[in-house]
Design an enzyme around this catalytic site. Sequence first.
Site, PDB file in Angstrom:
ATOM      1  N   SER A   1       0.849  -1.193   0.000  1.00 33.12           N
ATOM      2  CA  SER A   1       0.000   0.000   0.000  1.00 33.12           C
ATOM      3  C   SER A   1       0.878   1.234   0.000  1.00 33.12           C
ATOM      4  CB  SER A   1      -0.893   0.007   1.252  1.00 33.12           C
ATOM      5  OG  SER A   1      -1.517   1.262   1.427  1.00 33.12           O
TER       6      SER A   1
ATOM      7  N   TYR B   1      -1.437  -0.837  10.432  1.00 31.26           N
ATOM      8  CA  TYR B   1      -1.605  -1.142   9.010  1.00 31.26           C
ATOM      9  C   TYR B   1      -0.402  -0.665   8.200  1.00 31.26           C
ATOM     10  CZ  TYR B   1      -3.558  -0.960   4.273  1.00 31.26           C
ATOM     11  OH  TYR B   1      -3.759  -1.108   2.927  1.00 31.26           O
TER      12      TYR B   1
END
Length: 266
Positions: A153, A166
């Site tokens: 990501s 995350y």
Amino acid sequence: MSGLNPAISDWRGQRVWLFGASTGIGAALARDLARRGARLALSARSADKLAVLAGEIAAAGGVGAPAPLLLPCDAVNGDSLARAWAQLLDAWGGVDVAIYLAGDYTPMHADAIDMAVARRLIDVNLIGAIAFTALVAPQLKSQRSGQIALTASVAGYCGLPKSLIYGASKAALINFTETLYLDLSPSGVGVRVINPGFVATPLTAQNDFSMPALQTPEQAAAAIVAGFATGDFAIDFPKRFTRVMKLLAHLPYRLFFPLVSRFTGL
């Protein structure tokens, strides 16, 4: 090899294992590749959702590819993952492209770290990808061909508000994939990291802030396919957002922290 990896522009007959295919980007990519004639093996925890997706693919038709091979399993359950891989090898004898798309996300602040949630995020985003690689990489290396792609990501580029666990898991996955490239590329194996920006999925629906350059899963799938048509290592999208994030990540901290706070409004 053109560029850092072999380019794939024709997916007809390519044996593709998509892990995390039941919803979001994974499901959209499955539909896209099916239309292009790829032979698909689809994995996710939900057998029911995979069956629904396979029905949609069959109803949509394509360019003659067979029905998907459904391999429901859990990336963080080693036995389950190994059984799915064994079934794939029994059916195909190998794989041409393996893409790990499974991911989990929960916004988190430093004053409210939930360790059970933190462990789950690390297990799904990082440990699951490593376990997937541990199965696939030896096969690709023995074939001296094929490609593996892991989905990280843009949150892995630098620290971002609410991305405490995350972002850390995705940053580690980017590092892992870079090292994986160094290990496998001499054997003729392609290695790629996929770094999406904001994509409209049930995970990002948890966000209570503006998401710049938000894309649909179908747009994300198209960007991944376009990325494979190049020899690039990193498939980053959308460019108008990822370029800004890369620039921020290379700034000195005295500029980085205030700019990120202003940019995010958090």
